[in-house]
Design a protein around this motif. Structure first.
Motif, PDB file in Angstrom:
ATOM      1  N   TYR A  93       0.828  -1.202   0.000  1.00 40.69           N
ATOM      2  CA  TYR A  93       0.000   0.000   0.000  1.00 40.69           C
ATOM      3  C   TYR A  93       0.865   1.255   0.000  1.00 40.69           C
ATOM      4  O   TYR A  93       1.942   1.279   0.623  1.00 40.69           O
ATOM      5  N   THR A  94       0.379   2.298  -0.658  1.00 45.39           N
ATOM      6  CA  THR A  94       1.029   3.596  -0.585  1.00 45.39           C
ATOM      7  C   THR A  94      -0.012   4.683  -0.794  1.00 45.39           C
ATOM      8  O   THR A  94      -1.141   4.420  -1.217  1.00 45.39           O
ATOM      9  N   GLY A  95       0.382   5.929  -0.495  1.00 36.09           N
ATOM     10  CA  GLY A  95      -0.467   7.077  -0.760  1.00 36.09           C
ATOM     11  C   GLY A  95      -0.136   7.671  -2.120  1.00 36.09           C
ATOM     12  O   GLY A  95       1.029   7.675  -2.539  1.00 36.09           O
ATOM     13  N   SER A  96      -1.118   8.196  -2.782  1.00 35.39           N
ATOM     14  CA  SER A  96      -0.924   8.728  -4.129  1.00 35.39           C
ATOM     15  C   SER A  96       0.044   9.897  -4.167  1.00 35.39           C
ATOM     16  O   SER A  96       0.652  10.177  -5.204  1.00 35.39           O
TER      17      SER A  96
ATOM     18  N   HIS B 242      -1.258  -4.787  -4.982  1.00 34.33           N
ATOM     19  CA  HIS B 242      -0.966  -3.491  -4.393  1.00 34.33           C
ATOM     20  C   HIS B 242      -2.161  -2.560  -4.549  1.00 34.33           C
ATOM     21  O   HIS B 242      -3.038  -2.782  -5.387  1.00 34.33           O
ATOM     22  N   ARG B 243      -2.177  -1.519  -3.718  1.00 34.40           N
ATOM     23  CA  ARG B 243      -3.267  -0.547  -3.748  1.00 34.40           C
ATOM     24  C   ARG B 243      -2.692   0.838  -3.461  1.00 34.40           C
ATOM     25  O   ARG B 243      -1.848   0.997  -2.576  1.00 34.40           O
ATOM     26  N   VAL B 244      -3.172   1.832  -4.200  1.00 33.61           N
ATOM     27  CA  VAL B 244      -2.802   3.232  -3.992  1.00 33.61           C
ATOM     28  C   VAL B 244      -4.030   3.967  -3.466  1.00 33.61           C
ATOM     29  O   VAL B 244      -5.104   3.918  -4.075  1.00 33.61           O
ATOM     30  N   SER B 245      -3.867   4.644  -2.326  1.00 29.64           N
ATOM     31  CA  SER B 245      -4.964   5.384  -1.709  1.00 29.64           C
ATOM     32  C   SER B 245      -4.691   6.888  -1.784  1.00 29.64           C
ATOM     33  O   SER B 245      -3.538   7.305  -1.870  1.00 29.64           O
TER      34      SER B 245
END
Length: 257
Positions: A199-202, A225-228
């Motif tokens: 996970y990471t922040g945009s 993976h996911r971008v928030s």
């Protein structure tokens, strides 16, 4: 099996206990962070998921204990405590420095057991071991460390950094953590037999999505993976969204163990 040298109660904080947990979610905080950042997570998880925060020495009720500023020492001691859970339905989550610690703990559990160390490893706000970029703030003094904490944008840090009494209390732990992560050098990853979700922040410039994807090299099995929305501390802006995504990965049948 060797008994841990330090009682698990010193290292682990249970924010939800279960008589027969389907999954134990063990959470590792960021540099300067505390286990209490995970205390609200149970409300967004099924009741059969135990939620456990790792308390590093030198903070909360361990504030009088010497801090640990070496990744190998810290991860080995935590692996000692978690070893009785290895091979069961265990999941690890770590943010920023905590993601690197969680990976190193999983690696040590795998080496000891020869099996699957955890059902899933969740890594957040951190690059994989072959892409980490050590910062030298720990070599440049306390002001450089404080500047780096401010740059990363922890919304809870401002009160501490601006209060001389609080700062004196927590600065030893922050120094130790920055030395620990600043001396954690890039190396080829050892593949885990554990799925990894990253996970990471945009808006997190330190952990761009192309770097986040390279966590795939650290597992021999599934990766996603996911971008928030948000920066390095995106998870504090909307913890419910993150934890519900974790819950989906922890659903019945999706965790190895």
């Amino acid at each position: 099996m060797n008994q841990p040298a330090v009682a698990p109660s010193r290292w682990l904080r249970w924010y939800r206990r279960s008589a027969d947990p389907r999954v134990r979610l063990v959470c590792f905080p960021h540099a300067g962070g505390a286990a209490s950042m995970f205390r609200d997570w149970p409300q967004w998880l099924p009741e059969d998921v135990e939620v456990i925060g790792v308390c590093y020495p030198g903070r909360q009720d361990r504030v009088m204990e010497p801090c640990i500023d070496d990744m190998g020492v810290l991860s080995t001691r935590i692996a000692d405590v978690l070893q009785p859970f290895a091979g069961q339905r265990l999941a690890l989550f770590g943010h920023s420095m905590g993601a690197s610690v969680a990976y190193e703990v999983a690696l040590r559990l795998q080496q000891r057991t020869g099996g699957v160390p955890a059902g899933r490893l969740f890594v957040s706000g951190q690059l994989p071991p072959h892409r980490v970029t050590p910062d030298d703030a720990h070599l440049r003094g306390d002001e450089a460390i404080r500047d780096e904490v401010r740059r990363l944008g922890d919304p809870n840090a401002g009160t501490v950094l601006d209060d001389p009494d609080l700062l004196e209390l927590v600065m030893p732990a922050i120094r130790a953590d920055f030395r620990l992560i600043g001396t954690y050098l890039p190396r080829p990853p050892t593949r885990l037999s554990t799925p990894i979700s990253a996970y990471t922040g945009s808006e997190d410039e330190d952990v761009p999505v192309e770097g986040l994807r390279e966590w795939a090299a650290a597992t021999g099995t599934a990766f996603d993976h996911r971008v928030s929305p948000g920066g390095h501390f995106y998870l504090l802006d909307d913890p419910e969204a993150l934890v519900k995504d974790l819950a989906g990965h922890l659903a019945v049948g999706s965790v190895v163990g």
